[in-house]
Structure formats: C-alpha cells, structure tokens
Design a protein around this motif. Structure first.
Motif, PDB file in Angstrom:
ATOM      1  N   ALA A 152       0.826  -1.201   0.000  1.00 36.79           N
ATOM      2  CA  ALA A 152       0.000   0.000   0.000  1.00 36.79           C
ATOM      3  C   ALA A 152       0.864   1.256   0.000  1.00 36.79           C
ATOM      4  O   ALA A 152       0.509   2.261  -0.597  1.00 36.79           O
ATOM      5  N   LEU A 153       1.985   1.204   0.672  1.00 40.02           N
ATOM      6  CA  LEU A 153       2.907   2.339   0.683  1.00 40.02           C
ATOM      7  C   LEU A 153       3.412   2.634  -0.720  1.00 40.02           C
ATOM      8  O   LEU A 153       3.428   3.784  -1.168  1.00 40.02           O
ATOM      9  N   LEU A 154       3.817   1.593  -1.452  1.00 37.61           N
ATOM     10  CA  LEU A 154       4.304   1.788  -2.813  1.00 37.61           C
ATOM     11  C   LEU A 154       3.192   2.321  -3.721  1.00 37.61           C
ATOM     12  O   LEU A 154       3.440   3.160  -4.586  1.00 37.61           O
ATOM     13  N   ARG A 155       1.947   1.827  -3.532  1.00 35.74           N
ATOM     14  CA  ARG A 155       0.837   2.297  -4.353  1.00 35.74           C
ATOM     15  C   ARG A 155       0.579   3.781  -4.120  1.00 35.74           C
ATOM     16  O   ARG A 155       0.342   4.536  -5.067  1.00 35.74           O
ATOM     17  N   MET A 156       0.640   4.201  -2.865  1.00 32.15           N
ATOM     18  CA  MET A 156       0.432   5.618  -2.573  1.00 32.15           C
ATOM     19  C   MET A 156       1.550   6.465  -3.166  1.00 32.15           C
ATOM     20  O   MET A 156       1.316   7.557  -3.676  1.00 32.15           O
ATOM     21  N   ARG A 157       2.762   5.954  -3.135  1.00 31.07           N
ATOM     22  CA  ARG A 157       3.876   6.682  -3.755  1.00 31.07           C
ATOM     23  C   ARG A 157       3.630   6.885  -5.247  1.00 31.07           C
ATOM     24  O   ARG A 157       3.872   7.967  -5.792  1.00 31.07           O
TER      25      ARG A 157
ATOM     26  N   SER B 244     -13.659  13.376   4.113  1.00 29.77           N
ATOM     27  CA  SER B 244     -12.399  12.654   4.150  1.00 29.77           C
ATOM     28  C   SER B 244     -12.619  11.241   3.680  1.00 29.77           C
ATOM     29  O   SER B 244     -13.677  10.678   3.892  1.00 29.77           O
ATOM     30  N   ALA B 245     -11.629  10.682   3.011  1.00 28.49           N
ATOM     31  CA  ALA B 245     -11.787   9.381   2.378  1.00 28.49           C
ATOM     32  C   ALA B 245     -10.933   8.343   3.046  1.00 28.49           C
ATOM     33  O   ALA B 245      -9.841   8.617   3.496  1.00 28.49           O
ATOM     34  N   ASP B 246     -11.463   7.128   3.076  1.00 27.85           N
ATOM     35  CA  ASP B 246     -10.734   5.994   3.629  1.00 27.85           C
ATOM     36  C   ASP B 246     -10.041   5.254   2.509  1.00 27.85           C
ATOM     37  O   ASP B 246     -10.690   4.739   1.613  1.00 27.85           O
ATOM     38  N   SER B 247      -8.705   5.216   2.529  1.00 26.09           N
ATOM     39  CA  SER B 247      -7.952   4.627   1.435  1.00 26.09           C
ATOM     40  C   SER B 247      -7.883   3.126   1.486  1.00 26.09           C
ATOM     41  O   SER B 247      -7.177   2.513   0.717  1.00 26.09           O
ATOM     42  N   SER B 248      -8.614   2.489   2.377  1.00 28.92           N
ATOM     43  CA  SER B 248      -8.631   1.036   2.421  1.00 28.92           C
ATOM     44  C   SER B 248      -9.768   0.478   1.602  1.00 28.92           C
ATOM     45  O   SER B 248     -10.253  -0.600   1.836  1.00 28.92           O
ATOM     46  N   GLY B 249     -10.250   1.230   0.577  1.00 28.56           N
ATOM     47  CA  GLY B 249     -11.351   0.800  -0.271  1.00 28.56           C
ATOM     48  C   GLY B 249     -10.935  -0.219  -1.289  1.00 28.56           C
ATOM     49  O   GLY B 249      -9.868  -0.782  -1.276  1.00 28.56           O
ATOM     50  N   ALA B 250     -11.846  -0.425  -2.302  1.00 35.83           N
ATOM     51  CA  ALA B 250     -11.688  -1.550  -3.200  1.00 35.83           C
ATOM     52  C   ALA B 250     -10.400  -1.503  -3.969  1.00 35.83           C
ATOM     53  O   ALA B 250      -9.585  -2.394  -3.905  1.00 35.83           O
ATOM     54  N   ASP B 251     -10.212  -0.462  -4.749  1.00 34.60           N
ATOM     55  CA  ASP B 251      -9.036  -0.430  -5.599  1.00 34.60           C
ATOM     56  C   ASP B 251      -7.848   0.189  -4.901  1.00 34.60           C
ATOM     57  O   ASP B 251      -6.717   0.011  -5.328  1.00 34.60           O
ATOM     58  N   GLY B 252      -8.091   0.938  -3.842  1.00 32.72           N
ATOM     59  CA  GLY B 252      -6.988   1.550  -3.142  1.00 32.72           C
ATOM     60  C   GLY B 252      -6.439   0.694  -2.045  1.00 32.72           C
ATOM     61  O   GLY B 252      -5.389   0.980  -1.503  1.00 32.72           O
ATOM     62  N   GLY B 253      -7.071  -0.403  -1.674  1.00 38.38           N
ATOM     63  CA  GLY B 253      -6.564  -1.214  -0.588  1.00 38.38           C
ATOM     64  C   GLY B 253      -6.977  -2.648  -0.704  1.00 38.38           C
ATOM     65  O   GLY B 253      -7.517  -3.236   0.206  1.00 38.38           O
ATOM     66  N   LYS B 254      -6.743  -3.306  -1.838  1.00 40.21           N
ATOM     67  CA  LYS B 254      -7.194  -4.668  -2.065  1.00 40.21           C
ATOM     68  C   LYS B 254      -6.533  -5.653  -1.136  1.00 40.21           C
ATOM     69  O   LYS B 254      -7.074  -6.715  -0.868  1.00 40.21           O
ATOM     70  N   ASP B 255      -5.338  -5.338  -0.671  1.00 39.89           N
ATOM     71  CA  ASP B 255      -4.647  -6.274   0.202  1.00 39.89           C
ATOM     72  C   ASP B 255      -5.005  -6.047   1.662  1.00 39.89           C
ATOM     73  O   ASP B 255      -4.426  -6.635   2.549  1.00 39.89           O
ATOM     74  N   GLY B 256      -5.952  -5.155   1.929  1.00 43.12           N
ATOM     75  CA  GLY B 256      -6.391  -4.923   3.296  1.00 43.12           C
ATOM     76  C   GLY B 256      -5.406  -4.136   4.109  1.00 43.12           C
ATOM     77  O   GLY B 256      -5.575  -3.937   5.291  1.00 43.12           O
TER      78      GLY B 256
ATOM     79  N   MET C 181       1.228   5.056   4.314  1.00 44.92           N
ATOM     80  CA  MET C 181       1.725   6.225   5.011  1.00 44.92           C
ATOM     81  C   MET C 181       2.532   7.082   4.055  1.00 44.92           C
ATOM     82  O   MET C 181       3.605   7.551   4.379  1.00 44.92           O
ATOM     83  N   ALA C 182       2.032   7.260   2.824  1.00 44.88           N
ATOM     84  CA  ALA C 182       2.854   7.921   1.830  1.00 44.88           C
ATOM     85  C   ALA C 182       3.145   9.354   2.192  1.00 44.88           C
ATOM     86  O   ALA C 182       4.164   9.895   1.797  1.00 44.88           O
ATOM     87  N   ALA C 183       2.268  10.020   2.923  1.00 49.89           N
ATOM     88  CA  ALA C 183       2.476  11.422   3.219  1.00 49.89           C
ATOM     89  C   ALA C 183       3.779  11.649   3.936  1.00 49.89           C
ATOM     90  O   ALA C 183       4.473  12.610   3.684  1.00 49.89           O
ATOM     91  N   SER C 184       4.136  10.782   4.858  1.00 48.18           N
ATOM     92  CA  SER C 184       5.381  10.940   5.598  1.00 48.18           C
ATOM     93  C   SER C 184       6.534  10.267   4.898  1.00 48.18           C
ATOM     94  O   SER C 184       7.645  10.768   4.877  1.00 48.18           O
ATOM     95  N   ALA C 185       6.293   9.098   4.315  1.00 50.56           N
ATOM     96  CA  ALA C 185       7.383   8.331   3.736  1.00 50.56           C
ATOM     97  C   ALA C 185       7.890   8.959   2.461  1.00 50.56           C
ATOM     98  O   ALA C 185       9.042   8.800   2.104  1.00 50.56           O
ATOM     99  N   VAL C 186       7.014   9.664   1.720  1.00 49.11           N
ATOM    100  CA  VAL C 186       7.426  10.215   0.445  1.00 49.11           C
ATOM    101  C   VAL C 186       7.839  11.665   0.568  1.00 49.11           C
ATOM    102  O   VAL C 186       8.915  12.059   0.173  1.00 49.11           O
ATOM    103  N   ALA C 187       6.942  12.485   1.147  1.00 44.26           N
ATOM    104  CA  ALA C 187       7.235  13.907   1.156  1.00 44.26           C
ATOM    105  C   ALA C 187       6.889  14.567   2.459  1.00 44.26           C
ATOM    106  O   ALA C 187       6.740  15.766   2.514  1.00 44.26           O
ATOM    107  N   GLY C 188       6.753  13.817   3.518  1.00 43.57           N
ATOM    108  CA  GLY C 188       6.372  14.393   4.793  1.00 43.57           C
ATOM    109  C   GLY C 188       4.998  14.987   4.752  1.00 43.57           C
ATOM    110  O   GLY C 188       4.696  15.954   5.429  1.00 43.57           O
TER     111      GLY C 188
END
Length: 425
Positions: free
Chosen positions: A222-227, A388-400, A404-411
């Motif tokens: 999920a981290l890589l997908r958000m990146r 506000s949206a929950d990113s654990s939805g169908a296409d955004g979180g298929k692996d459940g 944390m891209a906000a901090s891991a990628v650009a704070g």
C-alpha cells in the motif's frame, strides 16, 4: 307467436346496447394519452478536493521508560511513593541505609586532610632547598628529592579529593530519586530488603504516558501504491511536517485529542511484509495506558479531482462490478461501469466510469432502464457529514493494508481523518 316476437325484440335491444358499449370503450381506449417519461432524481457530479485517510492497527507504548535500580548496596529503610501514582522528576522514591557511606565519606575527608598537610610541609621544604642549592649549601640530589616529595604530596591530595567525591556520590545514591516524570508502577522491593549494586536490583519502573507513543503497522504494498499515486499526480501531498492522527479505541470511542506522525520505519518485516509507523499523542487526560490495542486514522494525502456518488446510486452487476445509471444529454439512461476506491460517509469516490457534469440517478433507479427516456430532477439528499476518504477501499486497498505515503514520500500531512472503512470492488 306474440311472445316469441317480444323475446326477439328484447334480445335485439340488449345486443344493440352491448355493441354500443363496446364501441364506446374502444373509442375511450384510443383516446387515452400515452404515459410521460419516468421522473428520476439525479445528482450532478463535480470534482472535489477530499482527504485520503487510512486506518491502521497498533498498540500504545510509553514515551519514556525508566527502570529505577539500586546503585549501592544496603538495606532499604523507607519507600516514599504510592504505587500507581504520578511522580515528578527528582522525587525521592526510596531511602537506603546511608550510615556506611557517611562513614566512608568521613574517612575519605580525613585522608584528604592528611594529604593536604603533608603537601604543605613538602612544599615549604622544597622552597628552602631551592635557595640553599643555589648557594651550594645542600646537594642537588637533596633538592631533587624535596621537589619529588612535593609532587607526591600533590598527587596524594588529588587522590584524596577523588576519594571524597566518590564517597559523596555513593552517599547520594542512598537517596533514590525518579529520573523522569511519569507514572510509577508497583514497588519491586519493600522496607528491610537488601539491595545490591552488582545485581542492579530493580526497585520500581516509571513510565511517561503523557505524551504517549502509538506503534502502528502498514503494508509495504500500500505504501508503494500511494507513492505511485503521488508521483502520477492523482493524489497530492497535504503538507509537510503536519500529519495529524485520530485515535479510535477498541470499543469504537474516538479520542478527543489528535496526535501527529513521528516517523515511518525504513525496514520491512520479512515475515509480514509490513513496516512500523510511530505516532505521538498528547494523552493529557492519561486515559491511554501502555499496551492498549487501538486503531489510528491517518490523513495522508488529498485528491483534488474526486467524484463523489451517493451509495444509493451505485449497484453491482452479476459479476460484482459497481455500476451506475447516468442520464445523457438527450435524457436517455446509460449504464456505466465504475471504478471505486474508498468511501466518504455515505458516498463512493469514483476514479473511472464518470466524467465531471454527469447526472447520476440516485432516486427512482428501480423504474429506470438503460436506453429509456426519463425526466430528471434534482435529488433531495441530506447534507454530507464529512469530506475525508478511507484509502482502504476496493481499488486503493485490495490487500487490506494501509499506507503512510504522506510521511514516507514527502512528509505529507493533513487534518484528522474520519472516513468510513467499507469497500466496493
């Protein structure tokens, strides 16, 4: 004959009346106007800026932990705290018998005084020999011996001072103080117990729980997908160094205080494929205790082009694909296949299948059919409760998992998240 003639006339009269009635009914059927288009309620979708949040499981841990241990040997004379209470930094917790260490300090002080007296004598003798050796009244060797004796005396004084300092430190260790402010647990020893510095006897543990750490877990996928979404521009960083986190207890209670994201670990667990995320909460009321299971809602990015569709306007086909009926420019109904990612309250965030300005049927869907001409009117829907949206939805979180891209990628960061967690694929 007369009776038969009467019957014949009656039959003819009845038949004529029936024919007239049938003719009249036929005329009425032909005169009925055709039914008008079915009226349906629609919403016009437009791009909106929504926060993308995610819910992560985790446990609370103390902000600081201090194990108070014995640093000198001795008998515990007194315990000066209440178990489970809050203590201040420097507060006296235990008193160990100081008598042996007071005696050791007095002995060291006496040794120091003796060394200082000896140094005074040797210094004076070295001063006299310096004058005499210049007049050849004493030998050079005698003068050198006097100087050496003076140096030895100076060393004895320094050693005596060190011994006094050591004795003072050991005496100070008999008064055991709290190294940090926090909440103290149970006492590990009682009055009369013998403690040892060599065994580092544990006396008590103090934990700082205000603020408090919450260690969360997130999926590396999920981290890589958000990146990728941030890099592609479909999501935007919400801002640097301000990621806010809302905490939900195991019973569903949302804590009034909000925390912030501290850091994301750089190592992925090889067994679970997850990494650790640490958040900090003020815990001003000290309702959170170390070891509690919690869920944290982290708002990590924003979607500036989100299309929101009420849930009653989205259905599934036989294959489970989300669909919606859209009223075209000619007021004819079209069936669209959708791609949804997350929810915002009672709405789906649609990423494919709709265009800005499309009119989606949300009322009267059971009466509308694809290809049918309808009469669209604005749907009467309640006002939205959150954005506000929950990113654990169908296409955004298929692996459940969560991200944390906000901090891991650009704070990146944003306000506390309150999105729902249901999914649609």
């Amino acid at each position: 004959m007369r009776v038969d003639r009467v019957k014949y006339r009656l039959i003819c009269a009845v038949s004529g009346a029936a024919l007239l009635a049938l003719a009249a009914c036929g005329e009425k059927k032909q005169a009925a106007p055709p039914p008008g288009p079915v009226q349906v309620g629609v919403v016009t979708v437009q791009p909106q800026s929504v926060a993308v949040d995610t819910e992560l499981p985790g446990r609370t841990t103390p902000y600081r932990v201090a194990e108070v241990r014995a640093r000198v040997d001795g008998i515990v004379l007194k315990r000066n705290f209440v178990e489970g209470s809050d203590v201040k930094e420097g507060q006296v917790l235990y008193q160990i018998d100081p008598a042996p260490y007071q005696a050791a300090l007095m002995s060291a002080q006496a040794t120091l005084a003796k060394a200082q007296a000896s140094l005074t004598s040797s210094r004076a003798q070295a001063g006299r020999y310096k004058t005499l050796v210049a007049a050849n009244a004493v030998s050079k060797q005698s003068y050198d011996d006097a100087v050496a004796t003076q140096g030895q005396g100076q060393a004895d004084v320094a050693a005596g001072q060190a011994a006094v300092r050591t004795a003072e430190i050991n005496l100070g260790y008999t008064t055991v103080r709290s190294p940090i402010a926090g909440r103290i647990g149970k006492a590990s020893v009682t009055e009369g117990a013998y403690v040892q510095s060599s065994a580092a006897t544990l006396l008590a543990t103090v934990q700082q729980i205000a603020p408090l750490y919450v260690d969360l877990t997130q999926s590396s996928n999920a981290l890589l997908r958000m990146r990728r979404n941030l890099a592609a521009g479909s999501l935007q960083s919400a801002g640097a160094n301000a990621t806010k986190v809302a905490l939900v207890l195991d019973d569903g209670t949302v804590m009034p205080d909000t925390g912030h994201l501290e850091f994301t670990d750089v190592t992925v667990d090889q067994n679970t494929g997850t990494t650790t995320v640490r958040a900090v909460f003020p815990n001003a009321q000290r309702n959170l205790l170390p070891g509690m299971f919690v869920r944290a809602r982290v708002q990590e990015a924003t979607n500036d082009r989100a299309l929101l569709v009420p849930m009653q306007g989205v259905t599934r086909d036989q294959k489970g694909i989300p669909t919606a009926m859209v009223v075209g420019a000619d007021n004819k109904v079209e069936l669209r296949n959708l791609t949804t990612t997350q929810t915002i309250g009672s709405k789906w965030v649609v990423t494919a299948g709709l265009n800005p300005g499309d009119r989606v049927i949300v009322e009267g869907t059971q009466k509308a059919k694809p290809g049918q001409t309808v009469s669209p009117v604005a749907a009467n829907l309640p006002a939205p409760s959150s954005v506000s949206a929950d990113s654990s939805g169908a296409d955004g979180g298929k692996d459940g998992a969560t991200t944390m891209a906000a901090s891991a990628v650009a704070g990146a960061s944003a306000a506390p998240a309150v999105g729902a967690s249901s999914t649609l694929q």
